[in-house]
Design an enzyme around this catalytic site. Sequence first.
Site, short mmCIF file in Angstrom:
data_model
loop_
_atom_site.label_atom_id
_atom_site.label_comp_id
_atom_site.label_asym_id
_atom_site.label_seq_id
_atom_site.Cartn_x
_atom_site.Cartn_y
_atom_site.Cartn_z
N GLY A 29 6.99 6.76 2.05
CA GLY A 29 6.76 7.99 1.28
C GLY A 29 5.42 7.90 0.55
N SER A 30 5.06 9.01 -0.11
CA SER A 30 3.73 9.10 -0.71
C SER A 30 3.57 8.19 -1.94
CB SER A 30 3.44 10.55 -1.09
OG SER A 30 4.42 11.00 -2.02
N ASP A 85 10.11 1.05 -3.56
CA ASP A 85 10.19 2.30 -2.82
C ASP A 85 10.31 3.48 -3.77
OD1 ASP A 85 12.21 3.23 0.13
OD2 ASP A 85 10.35 4.05 -0.72
N GLY A 86 9.97 4.64 -3.23
CA GLY A 86 10.07 5.86 -4.03
C GLY A 86 11.49 6.42 -4.00
N ALA A 87 11.64 7.59 -4.58
CA ALA A 87 12.93 8.28 -4.54
C ALA A 87 12.68 9.77 -4.70
CB ALA A 87 13.86 7.78 -5.65
N LYS A 98 17.45 9.62 -1.71
CA LYS A 98 16.27 9.27 -0.92
C LYS A 98 16.43 9.88 0.45
CE LYS A 98 14.68 5.15 -0.88
NZ LYS A 98 13.37 5.82 -0.90
N GLY A 101 11.96 11.95 3.38
CA GLY A 101 10.94 11.59 4.37
C GLY A 101 11.60 11.16 5.68
N GLU A 107 15.60 2.30 5.07
CA GLU A 107 15.41 2.02 3.63
C GLU A 107 16.69 1.43 3.05
OE1 GLU A 107 14.32 5.91 2.31
OE2 GLU A 107 12.18 5.45 2.37
N LYS A 125 10.92 13.50 -10.71
CA LYS A 125 12.07 13.11 -9.88
C LYS A 125 13.34 12.92 -10.73
CE LYS A 125 9.33 12.81 -6.27
NZ LYS A 125 9.20 11.61 -5.49
O1 DER Z 1 12.15 9.67 2.07
C1 DER Z 1 12.21 8.74 1.26
O2 DER Z 1 13.21 8.01 1.15
C2 DER Z 1 11.07 8.56 0.30
O3 DER Z 1 11.04 7.25 -0.21
C3 DER Z 1 11.31 9.54 -0.84
O4 DER Z 1 12.55 9.19 -1.41
C4 DER Z 1 10.21 9.53 -1.86
O5 DER Z 1 9.09 10.09 -1.25
P1 DER Z 1 7.80 10.45 -2.13
O6 DER Z 1 7.39 9.16 -2.79
O7 DER Z 1 6.81 10.92 -1.10
O8 DER Z 1 8.20 11.52 -3.10
#
Ligand code: DER
Length: 234
Positions: A29-30, A85-87, A98, A101, A107, A125
């Site tokens: 993810g970004s 990781d993002g969320a 999550k 993406g 993940e 978020k």
């Molecule tokens: O798709 C995913 O699991 C990504 O990690 C999402 O949870 C966060 O994506 P972002 O950092 O682009 O907002």
Amino acid sequence: LTQDELKKIAAYKAVEFVESGMVLGLGTGSTAKHAVDRIGELLRQGKLNNIIGIPTSKKTQEQALSLGIPLSDLDNHPTVDLAIDGADEVDPHLNLVKGRGGSLLREKMVEGACKKFVVIVDESKLVKYLGGSGLAMPVEVVPFCWKFTAKKLQKLFEDSGCVAKLRNDCKGEPFVTDNGNYVVDLYLKKDIGDLQVASDAILRIAGVVEHGMFLDMATTVIVAGELGITIKNK
Ligand code: DER
């Protein structure tokens, strides 16, 4: 500060947890992209060494390869020291949504195998309850009779005003995950109540592979906001 600058701040903060010699889960993810870039930079500068990356998607694998980060997989490293990781959503108990993406299965496999799971988000978020953003709650399903599975998912959460939609790609074709599956996105109008009960009910549907609720998995959430960084620990 732009949202992307906030994401970068959270990502760089998380990379401070990385120590040489670690086996690292590399998120998708970004936001996670900034963390992977930063790890590559520290390796190049010699400030980090002996890192092994376990990517959570083909996209992250390509990014890590281009940065020269040594890679492996869960078969060779069933325990991961740290994942970053993002969320898409974080609730007050550090439960996550999550998968917007589309990488939720890999993940969840990697992040379920790690000792520490550091989540990096910008403040947008944060939600009061999962599904509360009104955005997609992803579920990975097998392509075989996906309509049948989608209907069961929609019925499961009909009291929460759930609408289930097949995710399409930019060409209007069904989106296909790294694992060759489809994604059915659930759009909820109300709190779905007990998350563990909901999770178990979703996973009992035979056509479901995995869902995007990451319950009791994050050990730390780093939130970058206009007023600075907040670190929430489990
Ligand atoms: O798709 C995913 O699991 C990504 O990690 C999402 O949870 C966060 O994506 P972002 O950092 O682009 O907002």
